[in-house]
Design an enzyme around this catalytic site. Structure first.
Site, PDB file in Angstrom:
ATOM      1  CE  LYS A  83      -3.853   1.920   2.775  1.00  0.00           C
ATOM      2  NZ  LYS A  83      -4.710   1.649   3.958  1.00  0.00           N
ATOM      3  CB  SER A  90      -7.861   3.459   3.158  1.00  0.00           C
ATOM      4  OG  SER A  90      -6.981   2.843   4.086  1.00  0.00           O
ATOM      5  CB  SER A 124      -8.133   0.476   5.952  1.00  0.00           C
ATOM      6  OG  SER A 124      -8.768   1.726   6.136  1.00  0.00           O
TER       7      SER A 124
END
Length: 602
Positions: free
Chosen positions: A81, A155, A179
Site C-alpha cells: 500500500k 482504504s 481498512s
C-alpha cells in the site's frame, strides 16, 4: 507455469523449487502481463526497477549457500500500500503533493525482503488512509473485483484488488478503522488485522498513529498467518511496538463459543443480511455455539473514531497541508480531517477516558467467548451511490470495524457465502489482543469447510498441507495421561490457562502406566521401560507464559519430562519418580487412564 496461473504461497514456492533460476524471467513476465491502466496500482517499477531487489536477493542466496529453500519467500512478489515505504521508491499516500522518495524500507517490508520476497509495486488507497470506500484517490477509484460498478472497499483498495485477482499472492495494507477488513470482505479474500504493535508501523505514513496497524491480504488464512509471522515482531524503532506476552491460546476448540450482536444492522440490504444469516447457520452446523450480546458499547466506541476528538489525530498526521495547500487533498478527506481543529486538548483527554471505559466494557463482554462474529460490512454500494453520499455510506461500512483498534482487539476477515446478487459478503472474527493465532486456527477450518473459490479467480481452494502441525510459536505442547485428560478432574488446570487440545494419540511402545496409591484425585504414573505398551495421551498446547504456572501445580511424585510418541515425535509430558511405584498398581494392559477408570466398579 506462468505467473498469472500462480496464486498461493505454496504454488509460488513449488514453481521456484522446480525452476529456482527463473526469478527474473518470472517476475518480468508478471510485470509485462499486468493490466494496463489499472487503478489498483500507483507505482510500478518496471523490469529495470526490480534490478536492485533481484541483485540483493542473489547476494542473500549466495550468503546462505545458494539453497532457495533457505529463504522462505524466495522470489515471491508482493504489493505494498502506498503509505508504506519501499526504499528508493516514491511514497504518495495517494496525494501527489505529498510524494517523497523513501530512503529505507518500512520495517515490515525489510523483514519480508530479508525472507526473499520481492516488492512488485505500490497500490492505491483512500487518500491518507481516510476512508473505507476505495474511491477517495486522485489516482482513480479502484473497482470491485467481482463487479466494477461497485466499490472495492478501502482504504487498502489496491492491495485487496491485486490479491483478489491473484496478481500477487499477498499484499500489505493498513488498518485503523477497518481498512484491512472491508476491502477483504468486498473482494472475497482474507484480511488479517493483527494485534496492535505486533507488526511494526515504522516507515508507515500515520493516519491515527495510536490505532494504526499494518494489515495483510491473502487468498488463504494459511498464507496471511505465514506472512504475519515473517513480518511481525518487536521493533525497537517503533514507539508503539510491543512484544507478545505469550499468554493467549494458539487455537480454538472444535466447538467454539461465539458472541453475535443482539441487534444486527444491514441498512436495508437484504442481500447482505441473507448471506450473514447463512454464515451463522453454517457456524452452528459446524458445532459452534452462538450467543447474542449487547452491541451498544461496541457501537458507541465505533462512533468515537470520527465523531469525537480522535479525528484530530488524523489532522496531526496530515500536518500543515490543510493550511498550506488544502486543494491538494481530496475534498471529502479534507472535510473529515479539518474537523480535528474543532477539538481541544481537554476534549482529547475526555475522549481517551471514554475510550478506556468502553474498551474495558467490551473486553469484559467478550470474556468467556472465543470470538465475536460480525458481518465484515453490513452493506456495499455502487460507485455512483458513493458519489451521492460519500460520508454516510462510508460510515455504514465501518459499523462492525471502527471499534476494534480502539478496544485493542485483533480481527480476521474471512470469505463467506456470496450474496444472492453474486457479490462477496465476508464475515469477521474479533477477539482480544494476541488471540491472532486462535482466530487463524478457526479461519483455516472455516475456509476448508466452505471450499469457496479464491478471490475473484474462480480457482478452487487448495487442499490443506499434509502432515501434523508442530506446536505453534510461543506454545508448549504437553502430553497428559491421567487426571488432566478431557473431562477429568484436573483438566481445568489446562483450560484455565488457555490450553487447547490438539490431538489424541499414544506414546511409543516403551512406557508402563501405574495407578498411584493415596492420591486425590486419583492419578497415574507413567514410566519409561524396556518392556512397555502404547499408552493413550492427549496433546495440549499451553501458552509459553502460562506453562510455569501449570508445572508449579504438579505435586510429587509427578513431574514434567520429555516423552516419545508412537510416531517418533518428542513432546513434554508427565513422568513419575520410580520410588512412587512401590505401592502402585500396574495398569499398562488397559492402554490408558480413561479405560482403567471406566473399568473400576462404581
Amino acid at each position: 507455469m506462468q505467473p498469472m496461473t500462480l496464486g498461493t504461497l505454496h504454488e509460488w514456492q513449488r514453481h521456484y523449487q522446480n525452476d529456482p533460476d527463473s526469478v527474473r524471467a518470472t517476475l518480468t513476465a508478471l510485470l509485462d502481463g499486468l493490466p494496463k491502466h489499472d487503478t489498483a496500482w500507483i507505482y510500478l517499477p518496471g523490469a529495470e526497477g526490480l534490478a536492485p531487489q533481484l541483485a540483493e536477493l542473489a547476494r542473500r542466496l549466495a550468503d546462505l549457500g545458494g539453497d532457495p529453500l533457505s529463504l522462505p519467500l524466495y522470489g515471491i512478489p508482493f504489493a505494498v500500500k502506498d503509505n508504506i515505504d519501499v526504499a528508493g521508491w516514491p511514497t504518495s499516500a495517494a496525494c501527489p503533493d505529498f510524494v517523497y522518495q523513501a530512503e529505507r524500507d518500512a520495517e515490515v517490508v525489510a523483514r519480508l525482503r530479508a525472507c526473499g520476497a520481492i516488492v512488485i509495486g505500490k497500490t492505491n488507497l483512500d487518500q491518507f488512509a481516510t476512508g473505507l470506500v476505495g474511491t477517495r484517490s486522485p489516482y482513480g477509484a479502484v473497482p470491485n473485483s467481482f463487479n466494477p460498478a461497485y466499490v472495492s472497499g478501502g482504504s487498502s483498495s489496491g492491495s485487496a484488488s491485486v490479491v483478489a485477482r491473484a496478481l500477487v499472492p499477498f499484499a500489505l495494507g493498513t488498518d485503523t478503522a477497518g481498512s484491512g477488513r472491508v476491502p477483504a470482505g468486498f473482494n472475497n479474500i482474507v484480511g488479517l488485522k493483527p494485534t496492535k504493535g505486533w507488526l511494526s508501523t515504522s516507515g508507515v505514513v500515520p493516519a491515527c498513529r495510536l490505532q494504526d496497524c499494518v494489515s495483510i491480504f491473502a487468498l488463504t488464512v494459511d498464507d496471511a498467518q505465514r506472512i504475519a509471522h515473517l513480518a511481525g515482531g518487536y521493533d525497537k524503532n517503533d514507539a508503539y511496538s510491543r512484544g507478545n506476552p505469550h499468554t493467549a491460546p494458539a487455537a480454538m476448540p472444535a466447538a467454539p463459543r461465539f458472541a453475535v450482536p443482539q441487534r444486527l444492522e444491514f441498512f436495508g440490504d437484504r442481500h447482505s443480511e441473507q448471506a450473514f444469516r447463512q454464515a451463522l447457520r453454517q457456524l452452528e452446523a459446524s458445532g459452534a455455539t452462538l450467543e447474542s450480546i449487547d452491541f451498544a458499547p461496541f457501537a458507541q466506541l465505533a462512533e468515537q473514531l470520527y465523531c469525537a476528538a480522535w479525528v484530530a489525530e488524523r489532522t496531526v498526521g496530515i500536518g500543515d497541508r490543510l493550511q498550506t495547500n488544502p486543494d491538494s487533498l481530496d475534498p471529502v478527506v479534507r472535510a473529515i480531517v479539518a474537523n480535528g481543529f474543532n477539538f481541544s486538548a481537554c476534549d482529547a483527554w475526555r475522549a481517551e477516558y471514554l475510550r478506556a471505559e468502553l474498551a474495558q466494557t467490551i473486553n469484559r463482554a467478550l470474556a468467556g467467548y472465543h470470538a465475536l462474529v460480525v458481518p465484515t460490512s453490513p452493506t456495499i454500494r455502487t460507485l455512483e451511490e458513493m458519489k451521492q453520499e460519500p460520508v454516510r455510506y462510508n460510515s455504514q461500512f465501518g459499523t462492525y470495524t471502527n471499534f476494534v483498534n480502539l478496544a485493542d482487539l485483533c480481527a480476521l476477515a474471512l470469505p463467506s457465502f456470496l450474496r444472492d446478487d453474486g457479490l462477496p459478503a465476508g464475515i469477521t472474527l474479533i477477539a482480544p489482543a494476541w488471540h491472532d493465532h486462535a482466530l487463524a486456527d478457526f479461519g483455516r477450518r472455516w475456509q476448508q469447510a466452505l471450499g469457496l473459490t479464491l478471490g475473484a479467480t474462480g480457482r478452487p481452494l487448495p487442499p490443506p498441507d499434509a502432515g501434523l502441525p508442530a506446536a505453534p510459536a510461543h506454545q508448549v505442547r504437553v502430553a497428559v495421561v491421567g487426571a488432566h485428560l478431557s473431562g477429568m478432574p484436573l483438566n481445568f488446570q489446562l483450560t484455565d490457562r488457555n490450553g487447547v487440545l490438539v490431538e489424541k494419540t499414544q506414546t511409543a511402545r516403551q512406557y508402563r502406566l501405574y495407578a498411584l496409591a493415596n492420591t486425590q484425585p486419583p492419578k497415574p504414573g507413567l514410566v519409561k521401560t524396556d518392556d512397555g505398551g502404547f499408552i493413550e495421551v492427549e496433546l495440549w498446547d499451553i501458552p509459553l507464559a502460562r506453562f510455569g504456572e501449570f508445572v508449579a501445580e504438579i505435586p510429587a511424585p509427578l513431574g514434567i519430562g520429555t516423552l516419545t510418541l508412537a510416531d517418533g515425535r518428542h513432546v513434554k509430558g508427565f513422568i513419575c519418580e520410580p520410588e512412587a511405584l512401590r505401592n502402585a498398581k500396574d495398569i499398562t494392559a488397559y492402554g490408558g487412564w480413561r479405560n482403567y477408570m471406566a473399568a473400576i466398579p462404581k
